[in-house]
Write an enzyme that holds these catalytic residues in place. Structure first.
Site, PDB file in Angstrom:
ATOM      1  N   GLY A  59       0.836  -1.195   0.000  1.00 44.42           N
ATOM      2  CA  GLY A  59       0.000   0.000   0.000  1.00 44.42           C
ATOM      3  C   GLY A  59       0.865   1.236   0.000  1.00 44.42           C
ATOM      4  N   CYS A  86       5.389  -6.002   1.526  1.00 46.87           N
ATOM      5  CA  CYS A  86       5.770  -4.597   1.446  1.00 46.87           C
ATOM      6  C   CYS A  86       5.170  -3.798   2.607  1.00 46.87           C
ATOM      7  CB  CYS A  86       5.379  -4.048   0.073  1.00 46.87           C
ATOM      8  SG  CYS A  86       6.212  -2.505  -0.270  1.00 46.87           S
ATOM      9  N   TYR A  87       4.188  -2.940   2.354  1.00 47.72           N
ATOM     10  CA  TYR A  87       3.574  -2.235   3.493  1.00 47.72           C
ATOM     11  C   TYR A  87       3.019  -3.257   4.481  1.00 47.72           C
ATOM     12  CZ  TYR A  87       0.549   0.700   6.306  1.00 47.72           C
ATOM     13  OH  TYR A  87      -0.041   1.329   7.370  1.00 47.72           O
ATOM     14  N   HIS A 176       7.449  -7.562  -3.842  1.00 43.25           N
ATOM     15  CA  HIS A 176       6.114  -7.962  -4.324  1.00 43.25           C
ATOM     16  C   HIS A 176       6.194  -9.303  -5.060  1.00 43.25           C
ATOM     17  CE1 HIS A 176       3.805  -4.294  -3.466  1.00 43.25           C
ATOM     18  NE2 HIS A 176       5.000  -3.712  -3.530  1.00 43.25           N
ATOM     19  N   GLU A 178       3.803 -11.000  -6.166  1.00 38.23           N
ATOM     20  CA  GLU A 178       2.671 -11.199  -7.095  1.00 38.23           C
ATOM     21  C   GLU A 178       2.945 -10.712  -8.515  1.00 38.23           C
ATOM     22  OE1 GLU A 178       2.746  -9.512  -4.390  1.00 38.23           O
ATOM     23  OE2 GLU A 178       1.964  -7.482  -4.602  1.00 38.23           O
ATOM     24  N   ASP A 233     -16.679 -10.015 -22.895  1.00 36.40           N
ATOM     25  CA  ASP A 233     -17.031  -9.762 -21.492  1.00 36.40           C
ATOM     26  C   ASP A 233     -18.541  -9.697 -21.285  1.00 36.40           C
ATOM     27  OD1 ASP A 233     -14.354  -9.373 -21.585  1.00 36.40           O
ATOM     28  OD2 ASP A 233     -14.447  -7.199 -21.406  1.00 36.40           O
ATOM     29  N   LYS A 375      -9.109 -10.599 -18.255  1.00 34.08           N
ATOM     30  CA  LYS A 375      -9.681 -11.090 -19.507  1.00 34.08           C
ATOM     31  C   LYS A 375      -9.505 -12.590 -19.724  1.00 34.08           C
ATOM     32  CE  LYS A 375     -11.297  -9.332 -23.356  1.00 34.08           C
ATOM     33  NZ  LYS A 375     -12.209  -8.201 -23.254  1.00 34.08           N
TER      34      LYS A 375
END
Ligand code: XMP
Length: 519
Positions: A59, A86-87, A176, A178, A233, A375
């Site tokens: 964050g 991280c944060y 991070h 991710e 979508d 997507k």
């Protein structure tokens, strides 16, 4: 809330731009997770949610800030594994008795290399060939770890890059895991959820069942209309809704006058032939083109289109037995590009027509069952729902349609020319067997006329740009490396076959710094 049979993981969101990527990595591991903002995670919520593991996201805040975002202290008493990122690491240390220091000299943004200090099951597969590349993005850093923690990896600017208290199963990393730039990040999540005891039984089929349950809970017995744009979508959203609420659903396909060649027939045909869903085909091209006349500012165009869509949907909502809900196929990337975490306007890149383009006052409530998906996940859901493969593989097409591929003023003449050029380009791509390698391809007509010579005569016609990109989720993209032969052949065909274009260029901008569409 406790109707879900699967083990759940709770992601407490502290406002990182990439929190959804954590969820995505977990879905890839077939783990059910939900993201909840830190300020909505109370003690009661935790008890009710009963997570099997918790992740604290990164964050933008600092633990030193007044009203710094904090998790409820009871999260540390749940007795479940926690991973802080991280944060999330800083906040964990701050709460458990460690120290955080302000950034300045030790701030790190971008690539860094972490060296192993000790071995740890969560680092299974790491450090086999020496230091590991990770992605850092932090100002503040941990300067003293909390009691019970040890250091398992360091980087030059983050002596506490990987820390853990293996007894309590609390893990905290400064980087991070991710993002793709941390190549072993997915492996770290895999080890974390394995240690936490997840069975990995959450599939797209399970996602579908859960989404259906949520739709039923949200709409009850009310009628719903679903705006179909012809893209994957909204089609997936429509079929999902139909499975959830059957007869309560009516789809509205709006011809905005901004569609591609043959688009209406293709979409309406696909729905009529494959699904027994009531479909209204509304030809509103005069309305849309009339209001767009004379407009050249991209955001103004988007706002006009967003508003007109709602007007049209509201009109039809009244016709189909007073529908109370409007369903849309909004995806996660539409959401983050259109609104900032704090709700402020500063980081809006473009107002995606179905998010930032919505009017403030609207008589219909939104149903957006795809709002947390990317997507490629929507395509997987579409396969699960039995949409025809050719339809699922279609390139994305934006709701504002050709309006955002026609920089400057929109005229019917330019739209006609654009439609023809676009059809030739797509035909070329299909003929060369490249369609499925490309995320999205289209032509933009440029607001300039250029001089040319054809036969013995002078021409003064429009220039156009070809755009074709590869991407995984539309968030980042690279231009497609066509051969010179392909580009030459395509340019020749467009100039020969499309009256009104005498110059063809190829756009080789990646995203970022460009965006995929021209506006
Ligand atoms: P950009 O241009 O932002 O586009 O890089 C990323 C993806 O989103 C599509 N796009 C939209 N889709 N409504 C939509 O339904 C919109 O307002 C909109 N704007 C962009 C774009 O085609 C690409 O696939």
């Amino acid at each position: 809330m406790n109707q879900i049979a699967h083990d759940r993981l709770l992601i407490i969101d502290f406002g990182s731009q990439v929190t959804q990527l954590i969820a995505r990595r977990l879905r890839e591991l077939h783990v059910y997770c939900e993201i909840h903002p830190f300020n909505r995670v109370s003690d009661d919520f935790l008890r009710d949610f009963a997570p099997k593991a918790v992740i604290f996201s990164g964050g933008p805040a600092s633990v030193f800030a007044k009203d710094a975002p904090m998790p409820p202290p009871s999260v540390f008493e749940l007795g479940v594994p926690i991973l802080g990122i991280c944060y999330g690491q800083q906040v964990m240390m701050h709460c458990l008795g460690g120290k955080v220091e302000r950034g300045q000299a030790t701030a790190e943004f971008g690539r860094a290399y972490v060296t192993a200090k000790n071995s740890l099951p969560i680092l299974d597969g790491w450090f086999q060939d020496g230091p590991e590349q990770v992605w850092m993005s932090h100002g503040d850093h941990v300067s003293e770890i909390a009691p019970g923690f040890q250091v398992y990896g360091t980087s030059p600017n983050a002596p506490f890059a990987i820390t853990a208290d293996p007894t309590r199963h609390f893990y905290a990393v400064q980087f991070h895991p991710e993002v793709h730039h941390t190549p072993k990040g997915a492996k770290l999540y895999e080890s974390f959820v394995r240690l936490a005891g997840f069975k990995g039984d959450w599939t797209m089929g399970a996602y579908k069942d859960e989404a259906i349950r949520k739709i039923r809970d949200q709409v009850g017995t009310a009628r719903v209309i679903c705006g179909l744009s012809g893209g994957v979508d909204s089609s997936v959203a429509a079929v999902l809704l139909h499975e959830a609420i059957g007869e309560q659903l009516t789809c509205v396909f709006v011809n905005t006058g901004l569609l591609r060649q043959g688009e209406s027939d293709e979409v309406v045909g696909m729905f009529r032939d494959n699904f027994n869903i009531p479909l209204i085909h509304a030809d509103e091209s005069e309305l849309f083109l009339g209001q767009l006349e004379g407009q050249s500012d991209p955001e103004t165009k988007r706002k006009i289109i967003g508003k007109l869509f709602i007007d049209v949907f509201q009109k039809h909502a009244a016709e189909v037995g007073n529908a109370k809900f409007l369903a849309q196929g909004t995806l996660y990337p539409d959401v983050i590009e259109s609104v900032s975490f704090s709700g402020g306007p500063s980081v809006t890149i473009k107002s995606h027509h179905n998010v930032g383009g919505l009017p403030e006052k609207m008589g219909l409530q939104l149903v957006e069952p795809l709002r947390e998906l990317f997507k490629d996940e929507v395509r997987a859901l579409g396969r699960e729902l039995g949409l025809p493969p050719a339809f699922i593989g279609r390139h994305p097409f934006p709701g504002p349609g050709l309006a955002i591929r026609c920089p400057g003023e929109i005229t019917r003449e330019k739209l006609d020319i654009l439609r023809q050029a676009d059809a030739v380009f797509i035909d070329q791509i299909r003929k060369h067997g490249l369609y499925d390698e490309i995320w999205q391809a289209f032509v933009a007509i440029l607001p300039v006329r250029t001089v040319g010579v054809m036969g013995d005569g002078r021409t003064y016609d429009f220039a156009c740009a070809l755009r074709a990109v590869t991407s995984v989720d539309g968030m980042t993209a690279d231009y497609y490396p066509f051969s010179h032969e392909f580009l030459g052949e395509t340019a020749t065909r467009i100039i020969n076959e499309v009256k009104g274009i005498n110059r063809v260029t190829y756009d080789i901008t990646s995203k970022p710094p460009g965006t995929i569409e021209w506006e």
